[in-house]
Design an enzyme around this catalytic site. Sequence first.
Site, short mmCIF file in Angstrom:
data_model
loop_
_atom_site.label_atom_id
_atom_site.label_comp_id
_atom_site.label_asym_id
_atom_site.label_seq_id
_atom_site.Cartn_x
_atom_site.Cartn_y
_atom_site.Cartn_z
N ASP A 83 3.42 -18.12 32.22
CA ASP A 83 3.90 -18.82 31.12
C ASP A 83 4.50 -17.67 30.09
O ASP A 83 3.67 -16.64 29.80
CB ASP A 83 2.73 -19.57 30.35
CG ASP A 83 3.17 -20.60 29.28
OD1 ASP A 83 4.09 -21.34 29.69
OD2 ASP A 83 2.58 -20.48 28.27
N GLU A 113 8.33 -17.35 32.88
CA GLU A 113 9.32 -17.52 31.97
C GLU A 113 10.09 -16.30 31.36
O GLU A 113 9.09 -15.84 30.62
CB GLU A 113 8.73 -18.81 31.08
CG GLU A 113 8.41 -20.26 31.55
CD GLU A 113 7.89 -21.00 30.29
OE1 GLU A 113 8.43 -22.08 30.23
OE2 GLU A 113 7.11 -20.68 29.64
#
Length: 665
Positions: free
Chosen positions: A348, A377
């Site tokens: 993340d 990400e």
Amino acid sequence: MKLNRLLILPMLTAMGCQPAQQRVYHSYDEYPVVKGDWEEMDYSPRATRFSLWAPTAKEVCLKLYAEGQGGEPLQTLSMRPGEDGLWTVTADGDQNGRFYAFNVKVDSTWMGDTPGLWAKAVGVNGDRAAVLDMDATDPEGWDKDVRPQLEDFANIVLYEMHHRDFSIHPSSGVEHRGKFLALTEEGTSTPGGQATGIDHLKELGVTHVHLLPSFDFSSVDETRPDQPQYNWGYDPKNYNVPEGSYSTDAYTPATRIRQFKQMVMALHRAGIRVVMDVVYNHTAVTDGGNFQLTVPGYFYRHTQDGSLANASGCGNETASERAMMRRFMVQSVKYWVEEYHVDGFRFDLMGIHDMATMRAIRAALDEIDPTIYIYGEGWAAGSPQLPADSLAMKNNVGQMPGIAAFSDEFRDSLRGPFGNDALGAFLAGRKGHETGIRFGIAGGVEHPQVGRDGKNVMPKFWANQPTQFISYVSCHDDLCLADRLKITLPGLPADHLKALQKLAETAVLTSQGVPFIFAGDEVMRDKCGVHNSYNSPDEVNAIDWTLKETNRDLFDYVSGLIAMRKAHPAFRLGDARLIRQHLEFLPVEGDNVVAFRLNGQPGGDSWKDITVVLNARDTSVTIKLPEGEWRTVCRDGRIDCRNGLGVTKGNCIQVAARSALIVHR
Ligand code: CA
């Protein structure tokens, strides 16, 4: 980073609790680092050794409890400091089944009970750690559990799912709805007889299941399993313990651990690898969280004025560049691989972490098994407190071999931008996104035919290899695909929306990047138009599996695309040079059509010459092909690689509105 004030700290001898001398730390870099094992609880039936890294503590005590919550400590033990910042104490006798908490005194303040940084077992809500014989948590057959074979990252097909979305709806026919155990149940089906649960995954053909946060997070109250509660789980509490609300008993520490392992084992038996979504970039709370209760300040970045930095948008930003935070992350992923047999990680807000840490993680996992997949990400929610060229951002992926990032360019070129749900793109028939589609088809690697037309926005090439590029059109964030299409194309009949859903998945699954599917998109799940459904109720987030009955043709289409990709290496060359050699974009008059050819038996494919046309227009289009006899395998929303869908002779072919065509010769 330098501290704004000097910390004056006691240096204690290993032999006693009397401060020996004052030691000044000028910066976090001067904090001592643990040299040997970093284990907080080392159990044996004769005694349990506890330790805690707390270099700035004046005193540390360990409290032993009978319960995971409430009650008075059975025993409180003073811990002794060592030279590397580790405080230790041994509790004699068999402590198995007891709970424990540390309490750290910094300056003159007792910080409060914490299960520590490294709890491997916890009681309800993760408030206290538990003494546990980890070997006793292995389900039967665990010693024979093996990772499903994976020869190349290019062969991966990812499926992103939330435990509760996936099985909470009664139509799932699952017994342990919303739990880890849901993924162990075979033979489940909808009322109409469509396979659900793990059988659905097998039928779909995905290679990896990507689980939304499954470590212990704080937003769901584990003491209230009777209440429907929902959260994605991006609020980490204990990084190295499974989440209790996904187990059938959050109070008994071994249960969540054993059930997580049962889930992994069942998926492995089904031939499916398991990816964990990991959220090391921030913690749910700062003050009162385990990092801050143990070593105040150390694990977080701060701004120039000394306040907490917040590139996560969640109130804090961890400091991966610091030795013990880096070590924490490396050791944590290794632990999930070794203890739980996890096969991959999705980071993340990976752009908050520094590249050196991500490379260290890649290296550590390579030592265990180089087929473990890492992606993330490649961005942050704000500006991290480190120079941009040191961060694990998408544009730096080229400097992180073996690590992939999501392509928002391909996603947005298909469905429209993040910031405006009502604005569509290629799928909605808007001009100017063809280059972004070609960029995505080529897997983000440099390609001579991407970006030379002068009328489209040209993304920067950031992937050295296509396996560093995650191709997707939707994920848990934002609107799911069905909602997005509905909003960007108001009034469009349902069958046309479904046709566009098929077209979108064709682009994703014929891309040279690694395809990623959001759970339920294959049956046209919706989220009632909710953009950020992180805590929305089941009515919004649950997948209604009767949709598989209604939209069986879509499911067959997506599973057909996956089967085609698996059978034909041309669609997953896995190498930038081969892509430049074999992938050719065909000229198309006008907008909203992208056509490409995979020629020269790429990857040793049994199909020597393949043409794919993605037509997002509301009218049909005629494409010129080299003269020959072309066998159709996909057209008008149907796919059949085995028997084919007819043969076309000549040098042109018509592609229906809002559909994909795949032919080969
Ligand atoms: Ca929890």
